[in-house]
Design a protein around this motif. Structure first.
Motif, short mmCIF file in Angstrom:
data_model
loop_
_atom_site.label_atom_id
_atom_site.label_comp_id
_atom_site.label_asym_id
_atom_site.label_seq_id
_atom_site.Cartn_x
_atom_site.Cartn_y
_atom_site.Cartn_z
N TYR A 73 52.36 35.42 39.35
CA TYR A 73 50.90 35.40 39.22
C TYR A 73 50.25 34.70 40.41
CZ TYR A 73 46.35 34.67 36.97
OH TYR A 73 45.00 34.67 36.67
N VAL A 74 50.82 33.59 40.82
CA VAL A 74 50.30 32.85 41.98
C VAL A 74 50.54 33.64 43.28
CG1 VAL A 74 50.57 30.76 43.38
CG2 VAL A 74 50.52 30.60 40.88
N TYR A 111 27.15 42.38 56.48
CA TYR A 111 27.25 41.01 55.97
C TYR A 111 28.04 40.95 54.67
CZ TYR A 111 23.63 40.36 59.47
OH TYR A 111 22.92 40.34 60.65
N LEU A 112 27.84 41.94 53.81
CA LEU A 112 28.61 41.98 52.57
C LEU A 112 30.09 42.24 52.85
CD1 LEU A 112 26.25 44.00 50.18
CD2 LEU A 112 26.62 41.52 50.25
N GLY A 113 30.35 43.01 53.92
CA GLY A 113 31.73 43.30 54.29
C GLY A 113 32.47 42.09 54.82
N ILE A 114 31.74 41.06 55.22
CA ILE A 114 32.37 39.82 55.66
C ILE A 114 32.45 38.81 54.52
CG2 ILE A 114 32.18 37.85 57.22
CD1 ILE A 114 30.83 39.69 59.23
N ALA A 115 31.30 38.55 53.88
CA ALA A 115 31.24 37.53 52.84
C ALA A 115 32.00 37.94 51.59
CB ALA A 115 29.78 37.22 52.49
N GLY A 116 31.83 39.20 51.17
CA GLY A 116 32.45 39.64 49.93
C GLY A 116 33.96 39.50 49.91
N PRO A 117 34.69 40.12 50.86
CA PRO A 117 36.15 40.00 50.83
C PRO A 117 36.66 38.57 51.01
CG PRO A 117 35.46 41.84 52.21
CD PRO A 117 34.23 41.07 51.88
N ILE A 118 35.99 37.77 51.85
CA ILE A 118 36.47 36.40 52.08
C ILE A 118 36.36 35.58 50.80
CG2 ILE A 118 35.96 34.24 53.28
CD1 ILE A 118 35.29 35.87 55.76
N ILE A 119 35.18 35.61 50.17
CA ILE A 119 34.99 34.83 48.93
C ILE A 119 35.88 35.37 47.83
CG2 ILE A 119 33.32 34.14 47.18
CD1 ILE A 119 31.15 34.30 49.31
N PHE A 120 35.97 36.69 47.73
CA PHE A 120 36.81 37.30 46.69
C PHE A 120 38.28 36.92 46.90
CE2 PHE A 120 39.21 40.77 44.74
CZ PHE A 120 38.61 40.83 43.49
N GLY A 121 38.73 36.90 48.16
CA GLY A 121 40.12 36.55 48.44
C GLY A 121 40.42 35.10 48.13
N ILE A 122 39.50 34.19 48.53
CA ILE A 122 39.72 32.76 48.26
C ILE A 122 39.71 32.49 46.76
CG2 ILE A 122 38.73 30.47 48.54
CD1 ILE A 122 37.74 31.34 51.29
N GLY A 124 40.38 34.61 44.44
CA GLY A 124 41.56 35.23 43.86
C GLY A 124 42.83 34.46 44.11
N ALA A 125 42.85 33.61 45.15
CA ALA A 125 44.03 32.80 45.44
C ALA A 125 44.01 31.47 44.70
CB ALA A 125 44.14 32.56 46.94
N ILE A 126 42.83 30.86 44.55
CA ILE A 126 42.73 29.57 43.87
C ILE A 126 42.73 29.74 42.36
CG2 ILE A 126 41.28 27.52 43.56
CD1 ILE A 126 40.29 27.88 46.39
N GLY A 127 42.10 30.81 41.89
CA GLY A 127 42.01 31.04 40.45
C GLY A 127 43.35 31.02 39.73
N PRO A 128 44.40 31.68 40.26
CA PRO A 128 45.69 31.66 39.56
C PRO A 128 46.27 30.26 39.39
CG PRO A 128 45.64 33.46 41.12
CD PRO A 128 44.39 32.67 41.34
N PHE A 129 46.03 29.36 40.37
CA PHE A 129 46.52 27.99 40.21
C PHE A 129 45.83 27.30 39.03
CE2 PHE A 129 47.74 28.76 44.62
CZ PHE A 129 49.01 28.19 44.66
N VAL A 130 44.53 27.56 38.89
CA VAL A 130 43.78 26.95 37.79
C VAL A 130 44.26 27.51 36.44
CG1 VAL A 130 41.48 26.65 36.80
CG2 VAL A 130 41.78 26.57 39.27
N GLY A 155 36.19 27.00 29.88
CA GLY A 155 35.64 25.69 30.21
C GLY A 155 36.08 25.21 31.58
N GLY A 156 35.38 24.21 32.09
CA GLY A 156 35.75 23.56 33.35
C GLY A 156 35.65 24.47 34.55
N SER A 157 36.61 24.31 35.46
CA SER A 157 36.59 25.08 36.71
C SER A 157 36.85 26.56 36.49
CB SER A 157 37.63 24.51 37.68
OG SER A 157 38.92 24.51 37.08
N ALA A 158 37.54 26.90 35.40
CA ALA A 158 37.80 28.31 35.14
C ALA A 158 36.51 29.08 34.95
CB ALA A 158 38.69 28.45 33.91
N GLN A 159 35.51 28.42 34.36
CA GLN A 159 34.21 29.08 34.16
C GLN A 159 33.52 29.37 35.49
OE1 GLN A 159 31.57 26.86 31.66
NE2 GLN A 159 30.22 28.62 31.27
N ILE A 160 33.69 28.47 36.46
CA ILE A 160 33.10 28.69 37.79
C ILE A 160 33.69 29.93 38.45
CG2 ILE A 160 32.80 27.69 40.09
CD1 ILE A 160 32.86 24.94 38.80
N PHE A 161 35.02 30.06 38.35
CA PHE A 161 35.67 31.23 38.95
C PHE A 161 35.30 32.51 38.22
CE2 PHE A 161 38.46 27.93 40.69
CZ PHE A 161 38.56 28.35 42.00
N SER A 162 34.99 32.41 36.94
CA SER A 162 34.58 33.60 36.19
C SER A 162 33.22 34.11 36.65
CB SER A 162 34.54 33.29 34.70
OG SER A 162 33.53 32.35 34.40
#
Length: 308
Positions: A73-74, A111-122, A124-130, A155-162
């Protein structure tokens, strides 16, 4: 004399020559990046496949499945992040080439082609650890109820990633749709490759199926196009710097209507002139003469024979 925008965009101008030189310089590099991104997408899907096979029905089963396949998963999230970072280069390169040939292409796609994939990738990488942390807490805890699992996930940080993950996915999807639709219009992508990119972007917003597979085929297709290894050659828009429709397979073979050299593309042969009607020579009142015996003359001869 007034110069039209189309004439200014011709490859013969210094601006056009610089643009085409830039595309030739960066095309192979972006093509390799697209190929590496396709490998990362496939690896992400492969690591995520065991979780998809579990077909969990509620939050409790999901956390249990994550705990069982925590390493995969990670790893799936990490490979997804690497793929998204490489996709940024693909979208930026394709947008710039498309914008040059079609100035009406919305700049927001860039601009969406830069911001969207970068934020989505980060995310998607941090979320599995949480989620992995919550899964361990749930499995090792005393309370294994589904309500407790919901409280952990929501709850908590998981809600932020959602919230962040769907928003970034929406930005990425809009960039994919706008960039690929306009790339099809100017002839930089075949309809096949562009439509796969559009559908792949839509699947990131509407979860009708795993978007990784379509994204994989899309990245492979654009990699071949950027490297100029497309079977039969890529569209002429890449060489001319103008918006030229990508030719279909029939047009490449010269078989489409209006194409030169094909059986259906040949100019229609002129129809033969109608034969002149046989001239009638009028003789006496009792006989009509012509080159061959006509129905009228035969009838009159039969009548004369009866009288005799």
């Amino acid at each position: 004399m007034t110069v039209t925008p189309e004439e200014r965009n011709q490859s013969a101008t210094p601006e056009g020559a610089n643009q085409l030189a830039w595309e030739r310089q960066w095309g192979p590099r972006v093509g390799i990046a697209a190929g590496l991104a396709s490998v990362c997408v496939l690896a992400s899907f492969a690591f995520q496949l065991p979780l998809l096979r579990d077909k969990t029905k509620d939050e409790a089963e999901t956390l249990t499945s994550v705990h069982k396949h925590a390493t995969g998963y990670v790893a799936s999230g990490i490979f997804q992040m690497l793929a998204m970072f490489l996709v940024v280069g693909v979208l930026v390169y394709l947008f710039r080439a498309t914008k040059f040939r079609r100035p009406q292409t919305p700049s927001v796609a860039y601009y969406l082609g830069i911001a969207g994939p970068i934020i989505f990738g980060i995310a998607g990488a941090i979320g599995p650890f949480v989620i992995k942390h919550y899964a361990t807490e749930f499995v090792n805890g005393a309370n294994h109820s589904n309500q407790h699992a919901k409280d952990l996930v929501n709850g908590g940080s998981a809600q932020i990633f959602s919230i962040i993950t769907p928003a970034a996915g929406l930005a990425f999807a809009f960039s994919m749709i706008m960039t690929n639709v306009n790339a099809i219009r100017v002839g930089l992508l075949s309809t096949f490759a562009g439509v796969i990119g559009v559908i792949g972007g839509v699947l990131f917003v509407i979860p009708l199926g795993p978007p990784q597979l379509l994204l994989f085929f899309y990245l492979v297709s654009v990699s071949i196009i950027f490297l100029d290894r497309w079977p039969g050659g890529r569209g002429p828009a890449w060489a001319t710097g103008k918006a030229v429709k990508w030719p279909t397979a029939m047009e490449r073979r010269g078989m489409a209507p209006g194409a030169r050299g094909g059986p259906r593309g040949r100019q229609p042969e002129p129809e033969p002139e109608p034969k002149a009607e046989r001239e009638l020579t009028i003789g006496s009142d009792e006989e009509v003469q012509e080159a061959g015996p006509s129905r009228t003359s035969r009838k009159r001869k039969r009548k004369q024979g009866r009288k005799h």
